[in-house]
Design an enzyme around this catalytic site. Structure first.
Site, mmCIF file in Angstrom:
data_model
loop_
_atom_site.group_PDB
_atom_site.id
_atom_site.type_symbol
_atom_site.label_atom_id
_atom_site.label_comp_id
_atom_site.label_asym_id
_atom_site.label_seq_id
_atom_site.Cartn_x
_atom_site.Cartn_y
_atom_site.Cartn_z
ATOM 1 N N TYR A 80 -1.773 -0.772 10.676
ATOM 2 C CA TYR A 80 -1.829 -1.093 9.241
ATOM 3 C C TYR A 80 -0.513 -0.705 8.551
ATOM 4 O O TYR A 80 0.057 -1.496 7.808
ATOM 5 C CB TYR A 80 -3.021 -0.359 8.622
ATOM 6 C CG TYR A 80 -3.280 -0.676 7.163
ATOM 7 C CD1 TYR A 80 -3.541 -1.979 6.753
ATOM 8 C CD2 TYR A 80 -3.302 0.333 6.205
ATOM 9 C CE1 TYR A 80 -3.804 -2.266 5.411
ATOM 10 C CE2 TYR A 80 -3.577 0.054 4.863
ATOM 11 C CZ TYR A 80 -3.820 -1.244 4.475
ATOM 12 O OH TYR A 80 -4.078 -1.528 3.149
ATOM 13 N N SER A 136 0.872 -1.179 0.000
ATOM 14 C CA SER A 136 0.000 0.000 0.000
ATOM 15 C C SER A 136 0.906 1.225 0.000
ATOM 16 O O SER A 136 2.077 1.129 0.411
ATOM 17 C CB SER A 136 -0.845 -0.008 1.281
ATOM 18 O OG SER A 136 -1.409 1.261 1.505
ATOM 19 N N LYS A 162 2.378 -2.993 6.559
ATOM 20 C CA LYS A 162 2.713 -2.775 5.147
ATOM 21 C C LYS A 162 4.189 -2.372 4.983
ATOM 22 O O LYS A 162 4.828 -2.749 4.012
ATOM 23 C CB LYS A 162 1.771 -1.730 4.530
ATOM 24 C CG LYS A 162 0.314 -2.203 4.438
ATOM 25 C CD LYS A 162 0.169 -3.423 3.536
ATOM 26 C CE LYS A 162 -1.270 -3.862 3.330
ATOM 27 N NZ LYS A 162 -1.394 -5.045 2.453
#
Ligand SMILES: NC(=O)c1ccc[n+]([C@@H]2O[C@H](COP(=O)([O-])OP(=O)(O)OC[C@H]3O[C@@H](n4cnc5c(N)ncnc54)[C@H](OP(=O)(O)O)[C@@H]3O)[C@@H](O)[C@H]2O)c1
Length: 269
Positions: A155, A142, A159
């Site tokens: 998150y 991402s 990533k």
């Protein structure tokens, strides 16, 4: 035959990558579709079958290493090898760190297990077979695997971990014939925010990101499939994402402010 394993193939970007790979390879494709939602996998499989591709659906929870190993072993047992592994399964989470109680911090570990460890476990198990086929490894990271975003410490760290793992692996495989492509999508129009984790680790709707200019899932998958076919090292999506990479080198404070502007968070006074 080209054997393609896709995790998180029951919905969103993974499902669309499966459909586009099926279109591209037609009867020459074997698509191994993995996720937990079997009904979703069946729908995607029949869409792929309609254009001639063979499919195998496997219920897999990538947060469990033994299921990742089983996914790869079953694929090799059925089809003799693997040509492309697409590590796409993932979930999002959103909370300001100061709002997360100590007793709830364990969901940070869960996000890491699904997004990062699920990719590590599948890739490790598939590596001997990918070396044999001089195949392709894809990691769906991402933009937040390159740039930190407020409210996304769990998150982002999962990533960033993927980015580090797959960047390192690429260098290890430099002369092996196996390529590693890392995809960095921005905001994509999928259901991912409808079932993210909140500060309590409960599943719910997250809506802090501005989704007005979200990329379509078709465009995102198209860019990933194109980069995979071309054996590209990475695909950074959106103009802001590309700009952010360069700006981070010369004006990192500015990039922080761009990241803050991208989310609407209710902060405590
Ligand atoms: N949408 C975006 O804005 C965006 C932006 C950047 C990066 N990404 C990344 O793109 C990838 C796909 O996201 P998406 O937007 O397509 O989300 P999505 O529509 O929610 O799809 C997520 C997929 O991952 C699977 N999955 C989730 N947890 C899993 C688990 N424990 N084991 C196996 N499969 C699991 C889901 O299947 P089951 O529920 O059936 O298991 C589903 O197939 C993710 O890695 C995400 O981080 C998305």
């Amino acid at each position: 035959m080209t054997t393609i394993v896709i995790t998180g193939a029951s919905d969103g970007i993974g499902a669309e990558i499966a459909r586009q790979m099926a279109e591209r390879y037609g009867v020459k494709a074997v698509l191994v579709l993995a996720a937990r939602n079997v009904a979703g996998l069946q729908t995607v499989a029949s869409q792929c079958n309609a254009v001639g591709a063979r499919t195998l659906i496997l219920p897999v929870d990538v947060s469990d290493q033994s299921q990742c190993i089983q996914l790869i072993e079953t694929t090799v047992k059925n089809f003799g090898g693997i040509d492309i592994l697409i590590n796409n399964a993932g979930l999002i989470a959103q909370a300001l760190l100061q709002e997360v109680e100590t007793k709830n911090l364990n969901w940070y570990e869960y996000v890491m297990r699904v997004n990062h460890w699920g990719s590590v476990w599948c890739t490790h198990a598939a590596l001997p077979h990918l070396l044999a086929s001089q195949g392709r490894i894809v990691a769906v990271s991402s933009l937040v695997g390159l740039i930190g975003l407020p409210g996304h410490t769990a998150y982002c760290s999962s990533k960033f971990a993927m980015t580090g793992f797959f960047e390192s692996l690429r260098t290890e495989l430099i002369d092996s014939g196996v390529c590693v492509t890392i995809a960095y999508p921005g905001v994509v129009d999928t259901q991912i925010r409808a079932h993210g984790l909140n500060a309590q680790g409960a599943i719910g709707e997250l809506s802090s990101l501005n989704e007005k200019n979200a990329m379509s899932v078709e465009e995102c998958a198209r860019l990933i499939v194109q980069a995979t076919m071309r054996r590209k090292r990475q695909v950074v999506m959106t103009t802001k994402g590309k700009l952010g990479q360069w700006l981070k080198l010369i004006a990192p404070g500015w990039v922080d402010r761009m990241a803050i502007a991208a989310v609407k968070l209710q902060r405590k006074p």
